[in-house]
Design an enzyme around this catalytic site. Structure first.
Site, PDB file in Angstrom:
ATOM      1  N   HIS A  85      21.723  42.260  35.861  1.00 19.42           N
ATOM      2  CA  HIS A  85      22.466  41.497  34.853  1.00 19.42           C
ATOM      3  C   HIS A  85      23.829  41.032  35.379  1.00 19.42           C
ATOM      4  CE1 HIS A  85      24.590  45.290  33.592  1.00 19.42           C
ATOM      5  NE2 HIS A  85      25.549  44.444  33.312  1.00 19.42           N
ATOM      6  N   ASP A 138      16.821  46.730  35.702  1.00 22.28           N
ATOM      7  CA  ASP A 138      18.138  46.107  35.905  1.00 22.28           C
ATOM      8  C   ASP A 138      18.683  46.423  37.306  1.00 22.28           C
ATOM      9  OD1 ASP A 138      20.508  44.784  35.433  1.00 22.28           O
ATOM     10  OD2 ASP A 138      21.316  46.289  34.044  1.00 22.28           O
ATOM     11  N   SER A 235      29.246  48.055  35.789  1.00 20.02           N
ATOM     12  CA  SER A 235      27.820  47.785  36.012  1.00 20.02           C
ATOM     13  C   SER A 235      27.484  47.597  37.473  1.00 20.02           C
ATOM     14  CB  SER A 235      27.381  46.537  35.259  1.00 20.02           C
ATOM     15  OG  SER A 235      27.192  46.850  33.920  1.00 20.02           O
TER      16      SER A 235
HETATM   17  N1  ARG Z   1      27.004  46.370  30.890  1.00 21.67           N
HETATM   18  C1  ARG Z   1      28.229  46.887  31.386  1.00 21.67           C
HETATM   19  C2  ARG Z   1      28.698  46.065  32.565  1.00 21.67           C
HETATM   20  O1  ARG Z   1      28.179  45.000  32.750  1.00 21.67           O
HETATM   21  C3  ARG Z   1      28.120  48.344  31.672  1.00 21.67           C
HETATM   22  C4  ARG Z   1      28.068  49.084  30.430  1.00 21.67           C
HETATM   23  C5  ARG Z   1      27.875  50.533  30.633  1.00 21.67           C
HETATM   24  N2  ARG Z   1      28.146  51.135  29.381  1.00 21.67           N
HETATM   25  C6  ARG Z   1      28.150  52.428  29.158  1.00 21.67           C
HETATM   26  N3  ARG Z   1      28.513  52.843  27.987  1.00 21.67           N
HETATM   27  N4  ARG Z   1      27.790  53.295  30.086  1.00 21.67           N
HETATM   28  O2  ARG Z   1      29.646  46.372  33.242  1.00 21.67           O
END
Ligand code: ARG
Length: 286
Positions: A85, A138, A235
């Site tokens: 992503h 992912d 992420s």
């Molecule tokens: N989707 C987020 C990013 O793109 C990461 C989120 C992780 N969230 C969590 N509560 N561990 O950086």
């Protein structure tokens, strides 16, 4: 919000406001929101974890923090794993091969400095099986134009590795949001978490939500009471247990909230889907 959202880098307040409005776990909603860390973490020097890298595009994300927008993990001298992503068009503005300044930054604890090495990405391969409904699969593979310094790689935990057992101590690394409110770290941080039972994430993230927890493809980690977690901007970065990477930061609802653990891409599932569990990983599928 449950969706992986590096988008929140561009519009952090919108993301936080949305998350705050979703009373996912009413029983815990009175618990104070965790507010320090990677969330709940501590600073680390990247020389202690040289395989933790930052993904960068200054053109897209600006230069103050070296253009950092996601994390990654070096698993071979020219091979970096990150989240699928992170490389979506709505994040990068175009497909990854059309982002000329897409780089991996190694050896730079503080993103305000020019320490370490910036390496161009020669090739990016995004898992075509990434499912943005459940968020499964992912992961993406970046091939670097030049090798990273020797020793800057970490081993990956294959299927059946005891590091995946619930209760195992694990550490997550990243330069992401430290508060859940869009405060991106300049200096690398880590949080000590635990692999949590799949049932906790299955309960927190049932099918039909903006993501759903699939035990065969994901790892559930955090603290039972919340407080320590990855967050936006982390992420693609590594979750490490017993000296091996077991997960990549993928998604979650808010950050560090009790009853909403972090969800990670399960490395053993990525290895299987890449075919790396059979033939080593000197070359990759696709
Ligand atoms: N989707 C987020 C990013 O793109 C990461 C989120 C992780 N969230 C969590 N509560 N561990 O950086």
């Amino acid at each position: 919000m449950r969706r992986p959202s590096v988008r929140a880098l561009a519009r952090p307040l919108a993301g936080v406001a949305a998350a705050a409005l979703i009373p996912l776990v009413p029983a815990f909603s009175a618990a104070p929101a965790a507010a320090e860390g990677i969330v709940g973490g501590f600073p680390v020097d990247v020389t202690d974890v040289p395989w933790t890298v930052a993904l960068s595009s200054r053109d897209r994300f600006g230069g103050t923090r070296s253009g950092q927008f996601c994390g990654g993990v070096a698993v071979g001298p020219t091979t970096v794993l990150t989240a699928a992503h992170c490389l979506e068009e709505d994040v990068l503005g175009s497909p990854p091969h059309e982002v000329p300044d897409l780089k991996v930054i190694a050896g730079r604890t503080d993103l305000r400095t020019d320490h370490g090495q910036e390496v161009a990405v020669r090739e990016s391969w995004v898992n075509p099986g990434y499912d943005d409904v459940s968020n499964s699969g992912d992961f993406a593979v970046l091939t670097l134009a030049e090798p990273l310094p020797p020793g800057a790689v970490v081993a990956m935990a294959g299927a059946g590795d005891p590091a995946y057992a619930a209760g195992t101590a694990a550490t997550v690394y990243g330069w992401g949001d430290v508060s859940g409110q869009g405060d991106y770290a300049d200096v690398l941080r880590a949080a000590s978490v635990q692999v949590l039972p799949d049932t906790l994430c299955e309960r927190a993230y049932p099918a039909g939500g903006d993501g759903s927890y699939l035990a065969e493809a994901m790892v559930c980690a955090g603290r039972r009471l919340g407080g320590r977690d990855a967050c936006q901007g982390d992420s693609g970065g590594p979750l490490v247990a017993r000296g091996r990477v077991i997960g990549l930061v993928s998604w979650g609802s808010g950050c560090g909230r009790s009853g909403s653990p972090g969800v990670y891409t399960r490395i053993s599932d990525a290895l299987r889907k890449l075919g790396w569990d059979r033939a080593g990983h000197s070359h990759m599928a696709g």
